[in-house]
Structures are given as C-alpha cells and as structure tokens.
Design a protein around this motif. Structure first.
Motif, PDB file in Angstrom:
ATOM      1  N   VAL B 197       0.830  -1.201   0.000  1.00 20.50           N
ATOM      2  CA  VAL B 197       0.000   0.000   0.000  1.00 20.50           C
ATOM      3  C   VAL B 197       0.864   1.251   0.000  1.00 20.50           C
ATOM      4  O   VAL B 197       0.582   2.221  -0.695  1.00 20.50           O
ATOM      5  N   GLN B 198       1.921   1.189   0.767  1.00 19.67           N
ATOM      6  CA  GLN B 198       2.837   2.327   0.807  1.00 19.67           C
ATOM      7  C   GLN B 198       3.388   2.612  -0.587  1.00 19.67           C
ATOM      8  O   GLN B 198       3.463   3.751  -1.025  1.00 19.67           O
ATOM      9  N   GLN B 199       3.750   1.532  -1.260  1.00 19.33           N
ATOM     10  CA  GLN B 199       4.263   1.643  -2.616  1.00 19.33           C
ATOM     11  C   GLN B 199       3.239   2.312  -3.528  1.00 19.33           C
ATOM     12  O   GLN B 199       3.555   3.179  -4.313  1.00 19.33           O
ATOM     13  N   LEU B 200       1.995   1.879  -3.383  1.00 21.71           N
ATOM     14  CA  LEU B 200       0.928   2.446  -4.203  1.00 21.71           C
ATOM     15  C   LEU B 200       0.772   3.935  -3.941  1.00 21.71           C
ATOM     16  O   LEU B 200       0.628   4.738  -4.856  1.00 21.71           O
ATOM     17  N   GLU B 201       0.796   4.279  -2.662  1.00 18.47           N
ATOM     18  CA  GLU B 201       0.649   5.690  -2.305  1.00 18.47           C
ATOM     19  C   GLU B 201       1.744   6.527  -2.926  1.00 18.47           C
ATOM     20  O   GLU B 201       1.504   7.600  -3.480  1.00 18.47           O
ATOM     21  N   ASN B 202       2.964   6.001  -2.814  1.00 15.22           N
ATOM     22  CA  ASN B 202       4.080   6.744  -3.382  1.00 15.22           C
ATOM     23  C   ASN B 202       3.926   6.898  -4.887  1.00 15.22           C
ATOM     24  O   ASN B 202       4.200   7.966  -5.428  1.00 15.22           O
ATOM     25  N   SER B 203       3.519   5.841  -5.527  1.00 18.62           N
ATOM     26  CA  SER B 203       3.337   5.903  -6.976  1.00 18.62           C
ATOM     27  C   SER B 203       2.280   6.929  -7.342  1.00 18.62           C
ATOM     28  O   SER B 203       2.418   7.668  -8.302  1.00 18.62           O
ATOM     29  N   ARG B 204       1.252   6.959  -6.562  1.00 15.55           N
ATOM     30  CA  ARG B 204       0.181   7.907  -6.848  1.00 15.55           C
ATOM     31  C   ARG B 204       0.665   9.338  -6.738  1.00 15.55           C
ATOM     32  O   ARG B 204       0.377  10.186  -7.580  1.00 15.55           O
ATOM     33  N   LEU B 205       1.431   9.604  -5.697  1.00 16.25           N
ATOM     34  CA  LEU B 205       1.985  10.943  -5.514  1.00 16.25           C
ATOM     35  C   LEU B 205       2.896  11.292  -6.674  1.00 16.25           C
ATOM     36  O   LEU B 205       2.854  12.389  -7.220  1.00 16.25           O
ATOM     37  N   ARG B 206       3.719  10.316  -7.023  1.00 17.49           N
ATOM     38  CA  ARG B 206       4.658  10.540  -8.107  1.00 17.49           C
ATOM     39  C   ARG B 206       3.911  10.849  -9.395  1.00 17.49           C
ATOM     40  O   ARG B 206       4.290  11.717 -10.163  1.00 17.49           O
ATOM     41  N   LEU B 207       2.830  10.133  -9.610  1.00 12.30           N
ATOM     42  CA  LEU B 207       2.031  10.338 -10.811  1.00 12.30           C
ATOM     43  C   LEU B 207       1.486  11.754 -10.866  1.00 12.30           C
ATOM     44  O   LEU B 207       1.542  12.429 -11.891  1.00 12.30           O
ATOM     45  N   THR B 208       0.958  12.218  -9.728  1.00  7.40           N
ATOM     46  CA  THR B 208       0.438  13.584  -9.692  1.00  7.40           C
ATOM     47  C   THR B 208       1.542  14.581  -9.976  1.00  7.40           C
ATOM     48  O   THR B 208       1.351  15.542 -10.718  1.00  7.40           O
ATOM     49  N   GLN B 209       2.698  14.351  -9.374  1.00  7.18           N
ATOM     50  CA  GLN B 209       3.827  15.256  -9.607  1.00  7.18           C
ATOM     51  C   GLN B 209       4.198  15.295 -11.082  1.00  7.18           C
ATOM     52  O   GLN B 209       4.413  16.352 -11.658  1.00  7.18           O
ATOM     53  N   LEU B 210       4.262  14.111 -11.686  1.00 13.88           N
ATOM     54  CA  LEU B 210       4.644  14.042 -13.091  1.00 13.88           C
ATOM     55  C   LEU B 210       3.626  14.773 -13.962  1.00 13.88           C
ATOM     56  O   LEU B 210       3.987  15.472 -14.894  1.00 13.88           O
ATOM     57  N   GLU B 211       2.360  14.595 -13.629  1.00 12.85           N
ATOM     58  CA  GLU B 211       1.329  15.274 -14.419  1.00 12.85           C
ATOM     59  C   GLU B 211       1.498  16.779 -14.354  1.00 12.85           C
ATOM     60  O   GLU B 211       1.370  17.477 -15.350  1.00 12.85           O
ATOM     61  N   GLN B 212       1.799  17.266 -13.142  1.00 11.21           N
ATOM     62  CA  GLN B 212       1.978  18.704 -13.000  1.00 11.21           C
ATOM     63  C   GLN B 212       3.190  19.193 -13.768  1.00 11.21           C
ATOM     64  O   GLN B 212       3.151  20.219 -14.451  1.00 11.21           O
ATOM     65  N   GLU B 213       4.260  18.421 -13.668  1.00 17.76           N
ATOM     66  CA  GLU B 213       5.469  18.808 -14.389  1.00 17.76           C
ATOM     67  C   GLU B 213       5.226  18.837 -15.883  1.00 17.76           C
ATOM     68  O   GLU B 213       5.695  19.719 -16.585  1.00 17.76           O
ATOM     69  N   LEU B 214       4.495  17.830 -16.334  1.00 19.93           N
ATOM     70  CA  LEU B 214       4.207  17.739 -17.752  1.00 19.93           C
ATOM     71  C   LEU B 214       3.425  18.953 -18.223  1.00 19.93           C
ATOM     72  O   LEU B 214       3.710  19.538 -19.260  1.00 19.93           O
ATOM     73  N   GLN B 215       2.467  19.329 -17.422  1.00 14.77           N
ATOM     74  CA  GLN B 215       1.665  20.488 -17.780  1.00 14.77           C
ATOM     75  C   GLN B 215       2.516  21.744 -17.844  1.00 14.77           C
ATOM     76  O   GLN B 215       2.428  22.517 -18.780  1.00 14.77           O
ATOM     77  N   LYS B 216       3.357  21.916 -16.847  1.00 11.60           N
ATOM     78  CA  LYS B 216       4.228  23.079 -16.828  1.00 11.60           C
ATOM     79  C   LYS B 216       5.147  23.072 -18.032  1.00 11.60           C
ATOM     80  O   LYS B 216       5.337  24.085 -18.698  1.00 11.60           O
ATOM     81  N   ALA B 217       5.710  21.928 -18.300  1.00 10.08           N
ATOM     82  CA  ALA B 217       6.655  21.828 -19.415  1.00 10.08           C
ATOM     83  C   ALA B 217       5.955  22.122 -20.729  1.00 10.08           C
ATOM     84  O   ALA B 217       6.506  22.781 -21.601  1.00 10.08           O
ATOM     85  N   ARG B 218       4.729  21.659 -20.833  1.00  6.38           N
ATOM     86  CA  ARG B 218       3.973  21.907 -22.046  1.00  6.38           C
ATOM     87  C   ARG B 218       3.796  23.385 -22.263  1.00  6.38           C
ATOM     88  O   ARG B 218       3.916  23.897 -23.354  1.00  6.38           O
ATOM     89  N   GLN B 219       3.459  24.115 -21.187  1.00  4.91           N
ATOM     90  CA  GLN B 219       3.252  25.539 -21.360  1.00  4.91           C
ATOM     91  C   GLN B 219       4.524  26.258 -21.713  1.00  4.91           C
ATOM     92  O   GLN B 219       4.527  27.190 -22.472  1.00  4.91           O
ATOM     93  N   GLN B 220       5.570  25.833 -21.082  1.00  6.86           N
ATOM     94  CA  GLN B 220       6.782  26.599 -21.254  1.00  6.86           C
ATOM     95  C   GLN B 220       7.684  26.019 -22.305  1.00  6.86           C
ATOM     96  O   GLN B 220       8.883  26.288 -22.326  1.00  6.86           O
TER      97      GLN B 220
END
Lengths: 110, 459
Positions: B197-220
């Motif tokens: 479960v801990q692993q899943l939680e971490n993956s989920r957080l990482r996924l959200t982070q990546l999505e945000q980064e992707l969005q930022k990178a797309r804009q810039q």
C-alpha cells in the motif's frame, strides 16, 4: 511669440496649423513607430520634437495633463483635433476611421 | 487509483483492512458462502465499505461453513477488474495450511488458482505467496459453527482449518503449532500488505507530480529542459509561472468553446444560438489579452521570449504573439461568399494591420539600435577611461529604453485584439464562426507540429 504664453495654447496653435501634427521626442522609439506608420500610409506629418524646443518641457507637461498619461509623447492631432497616443491612432486605423479623418483633413488623397 | 489507508487492522485476528472491515455481526451472521459480486459487494450488508473507491469493490468475504471450512474468496476489483472466485471449500493441506503459492492477480479473469480443493487469493502483484497463509482467525475456527468473514483489500485470503478434524485427531500440540504458524503468516501478510500500500501511495503521488510537471513543461515549451540561458540560475519568475498556469487553463477553456462552436456549425444551428457561441469565444479572447497585459507588466522578457508557447509557434511569433496580418491571409478564401462591402472591409483590415505591424517593428528596431548606441557609447570603452558615474548614467538611460519594451508589447497585443474585433464586426455570425474555427485549426496544428517535432526519433 510672447514669453508668457500658455504652453497648452501653443500646443493647440501648432496643432491647428497643419493637417496632421505629431508631438514627439527625438529619442522616443514609440514616436518613431507612429511616424513610420503615417509615412507607410503615404502621409507626410508635421513633427515637433519637444526635446529640441526651448519650451518643450512645458509643452510636454501640458500634454501629460491633457492625456492624463505620464507618457506625453507621441501625441497626434488631425485637422486640429486631438486623436491621442499610439494606441488610439492604431485603434482608429484598424477600425477604419483614421483614413476618412486624414482625407477630410486633406492629409491624404486617393 | 483508490487511496488505501494502510492501517493496521484493529483486530489483529482479522486479516483485513480497516476500511474493509467486516463487521463482526455481519460476519457472524453469514452462514453461507458469498460470491463476489459487484452488486452484492456494494450492498451495505456486504459489510465492506471503503472510503472513496470508484471502481473498487470490496473484496473477499469468507465464510466458514458450519463444520467445514468453506471459503469464498472474492477478489478486490481494481478498476474494471472483475474477479470472481467461486466458492470453494477450503480445505487445508495436510498441515491445515493453505498453499497460496499461485495467486497472482490477473486482470479480467477469475483469478486464483485452485489448490487442491480450494484456494484463494491473492494479493496484488506482490505475489504474496506464502505457504502458510492463514488468517489468525484460525483461532476462531475452533468454533465450528462460527462464520468468519475476512475482508482483505485486494484479494481474498484465506483459509481455514478444518478444525473439527484436527481437534479430534491430532491433539492440542499440533493445533497450537499450527495456530502459531497461522499467526506468523498472517503477520507477515499484513506487513507485506502495508508495504504494498505504501508503494501504491508513493506511486500515486509521483504520478500527480509528473502530471503537474508535464503540464508546466507543455506551457513553457522546453524551457525547463533546455535550461536557463542568461539567467544564471535565476529561476523562472512568479509572473511567468502564474501566466503559464493561466495560459494552460485558458487554452483548455478555449478548446472547449471551439468544440462547442464546431458542433454547432456542423449541426446547422440557428444564427441566434450561434451568435451566443461566437460571442463567447470573442469574450474569451479578451480574457487572454487581459492576462497577457498583467503578465507583461510582471515579466516583459518572458512574454517577449514566447517561452510560454510551443517551439513552432515561438518560431513564427511576432512581438509576443501571432501576426494578425498572417491570420487574415490564412482566412483568405474560407470566408466566401463575401459581399463587396465585406470584401473591401477585409482588404482594408489586412492593409491596416500590416501597416501597424510594420510601424511597431520599425519602432522595435529603433529601440534596439538605441540600446546598442547607449551600451557601446565612448565613455564605456575598453580602455577603462570611463568613470563610474558615466557608467551608471548610461545604464540608467538603457534602463529607460528597456521600459519602453513593455509599451511595444502592449501595443502589439492591442493590435491583435483590435484586429480580431474588427473582423467580428465585418463578418456575419456564420462567417465569424467559420473564421474562428479556421484560426483554431491552424494554431492547434502548429502546436501539434511542435509536439511531433520534439518527439521525432533521432539517430
């Protein structure tokens, strides 16, 4: 010209002497742009460089008050009437009202 | 993905996740095997409940048949996974433990391998294969008629002993040993579950982070990846970042409005309704100009650089945005049929926007020339003859010239906005709708081109 004359009066007087008058400052790049705009339209405006006029400073201040803008120049008069700064000139050109005004003032033929 | 709380089961004897806790009363009330069934599981009486699961259904319910160990394992569904495991009699192996070696979670299939006579479970991909997988409830197994239900997060687990047999047969020693093994296995299982479960939680957080980064990178564009050239580690400013976020949001909304407009045009909607949609797009354009105005005051160089646009757009950019005259050329034949008056209006607009653009471009050239003159003035010569006062003076002049950059960018945006408004005035509603769609098609293709280019295979 009398020494104590009101700078605003002088502005108005000069503005009415030509079909199209631009008050400018020689180092101002936006003034350069507005001059280029009229030249590009085949118009030959009368330009007063306020930094080269002994009373230029006063006139600049008067124009600032008139426009309500710290940026006194460039300012354009057509047929003695105030048109405004670059944004107003461009807006009237885009919406098609500038050319009729110029023709009416005799600054543009065709 | 559901966020599971990796909570320690409150009842150590129950192998189950706290949120999937089977209420004791419900458990005990069960006399028969329950099959996993989405509908059933969602039923409150199923005694499984979870916080915010959308697709997940609670899992396994075990029930012990009266004098037998009957276990029904139901798998937890992940997303669309449907698992069903037939109820089986779970019967222990010789030692009374169930060998769960082969439970792997398989998507879309009924999982669980049958071991001997029974089986169960599984536990996510961690492949908890543990030979001595048992619940501690084996301690409760002593009561023959008791029904035990165990919920597990992912899969069903377990088994139970055929208690009655051992009781009479082998004697207390064996029972005690087995119970101890059960407890141990259950404990290990809990720990594994926790880790998973801990692993899943971490993956989920990482996924959200990546999505945000992707969005930022797309804009810039590739701003972050390409590094900051002249800025010496000065990170992208707040104004620039804020605009990046605003712009991304604006683009999404714009796309949504355009899609509405497109379906309206395709469905031959009436003019009145169409006008509302066209006006909405126009008003939305006003919004981006408002945002750009704020951003320009905050960070004129960022706006001028076009780093907030995709690379291909940036390449063909003019003074912080698109060229109005270019858009008018693109519209070209798409607007027909035009009345004579409209045709004249469009031609005049094309000419005046071109003239305005040229004037601003020449003003910018004059600005650059003037800066060059200031920065290369004699008193700043390499001989070091200039003094500090001169240097500071020249710098002050240069600073003043730079300030006019904001004005130029502002005028360019005004030009774009006014050209769009004039176009709207000249055209009919239907023509304006088409025009907006054509412009959008062009810009989105340009953006797509950027993506393709960036993703192209390189040798």
């Amino acid at each position: 010209m009398p020494m104590g004359s009101d700078p605003m009066e002088r502005v108005v007087k000069l503005a009415s002497e030509s079909a199209i008058v631009i008050f400018s400052v020689s180092s101002c790049c936006m003034c350069h742009a507005v001059k280029r705009l009229f030249c590009g339209m085949g118009v030959n405006p009368t330009v007063y460089e306020l930094d080269q006029d002994p009373r230029g400073k006063d006139m600049e201040r008067a124009l600032m008050r008139l426009l309500g803008n710290p940026q006194a120049v460039p300012v354009v008069f057509i047929g003695g009437k105030l048109i405004g700064s670059m944004d107003r000139v461009m807006a009237s050109h885009i919406n098609g009202t500038l050319v009729p005004l110029l023709k009416e003032a005799g600054a543009l033929w065709l | 993905m559901q966020s599971f709380k990796a909570a320690t089961p409150t009842n150590p004897d129950m192998f189950c996740h706290s949120s999937f806790f089977l209420r004791g009363d419900d458990c005990n009330g069960r006399n028969q095997a329950r099959f996993s069934d989405l509908g059933e599981l969602d039923h409150p009486a199923a005694a499984f409940h979870h916080d915010d699961a959308v697709d997940l259904s609670p899992s396994s319910i075990f029930s012990l048949k009266s004098s037998n160990v009957g276990v029904v394992a139901t798998g937890l569904h992940y997303g669309a996974l449907n698992t069903s495991i037939g109820a089986t009699e779970i019967v222990s192996t010789g030692t009374g433990c169930l060998d769960t070696g082969q439970f792997m979670y398989q998507k879309g299939t009924t999982f669980g391998a049958s071991l001997g006579n029974g089986h169960i479970e599984n536990w996510g991909e961690s492949g908890l294969a543990d030979n001595s997988q048992q619940t501690d409830t084996s301690t409760d197994v002593d009561t023959d008629d008791k029904n035990q239900l165990h919920g597990v997060q992912h899969g069903a687990i377990i088994t139970v002993d055929s208690v009655d047999q051992s009781k009479t047969k082998t004697g207390d020693q064996k029972i005690l040993r087995r119970l101890a093994q059960n407890r141990e296995a259950a404990r290990k299982s809990r720990l594994r579950k926790k880790a998973y479960v801990q692993q899943l939680e971490n993956s989920r957080l990482r996924l959200t982070q990546l999505e945000q980064e992707l969005q930022k990178a797309r804009q810039q564009g590739m701003f972050i990846a390409s590094g900051l050239s002249a800025e010496h580690g000065h990170s992208i400013g707040n104004g620039a970042l804020a605009f990046g976020v605003d712009y991304a949001r604006w683009l999404d909304e714009h796309q949504r409005l355009i899609n509405d407009l497109r379906s309206a045009v395709n469905s031959h909607m009436g003019d009145n309704e169409l006008r509302i949609l066209v006006d909405a797009v126009m008003a939305h354009y006003d919004e981006i100009y408002r945002l750009k105005s704020i951003a320009t005051k905050a960070d004129v160089f960022h706006m001028l650089s076009g780093m907030w646009k995709t690379p291909a757009e940036r390449c063909f950019m003019w003074l912080g945005g698109y060229r109005s005259s270019e858009f008018l050329k693109i519209l070209g034949n798409h607007l027909e049929p035009l009345t004579d008056q409209q045709l004249m209006g469009i031609c005049n607009l094309q000419q005046s926007s071109q003239q305005a653009e040229d004037a601003l471009s020449q003003g910018m050239e004059a600005l650059q020339q003037s800066l060059v003159d200031t920065l290369s003035s004699a008193c700043l010569g390499p001989t070091g003859s200039g003094n500090v006062a001169d240097y500071m003076g020249q710098m002050a002049i240069a600073m003043g010239k730079l300030a006019t950059l904001e004005n130029f960018l502002h005028q360019a945006d005004l030009l774009r906005q006014q050209t769009l408004q004039q176009l709207h005035r000249i055209l009919t509603t239907r023509q304006a709708a088409r025009a907006l769609l054509v412009i959008n098609d062009y810009t989105s293709r340009l953006r797509a081109l950027s993506s393709l280019w960036l993703a192209r295979p390189r040798n």
